[in-house]
Design a protein around this motif. Structure first.
Motif: not given
Length: 114
Positions: A97-104, A61-73
């Motif tokens: 996108t920035y708002a979603e990054m802050q949530i994640l 789950e953490i890896r999936q969130r990290e991958e999602r954060l990388g894509k958002l960045r």
């Protein structure tokens, strides 16, 4: 003088078959008796999660969130470039996108300093 009849192989197999069948019946009886225990323990194993399984799931789950954060960045950087070039829609997208990054971000553990 008549010759005695040879012993037939089937007559010799009868005692051996009786012994083998009695062992087979005993094994079947043991299987029937132990079946409820095996079923119950399989149910418990299926219902519980071991610590290592829980750790693997959390790591996944953490890896999936990290991958999602990388894509958002990456998306955010592209959107900001287009925004700086005057694309108003890219500015709105960058803000979202920035708002979603802050949530994640809070859900991703910090890397240990090393």
């Amino acid at each position: 003088m008549p010759r005695p009849a040879p012993l037939r192989p089937t007559l010799l197999l009868v005692p051996a078959a009786a012994i083998l069948l009695s062992g087979c019946l005993a094994k079947t009886a043991v299987d029937v008796v132990t079946l409820p225990v095996k079923v119950a323990s399989a149910g418990v194993d299926a219902a519980t999660t071991s610590q290592s399984e829980a750790d693997q799931k959390r790591g996944r789950e953490i890896r999936q969130r990290e991958e999602r954060l990388g894509k958002l960045r990456r998306d955010y950087e592209k959107q900001m470039t287009r925004c700086q070039d005057g694309d108003r829609r890219a500015c709105d997208d960058a803000r979202d996108t920035y708002a979603e990054m802050q949530i994640l971000l809070p859900s991703i553990p910090a890397e240990p300093a090393g």
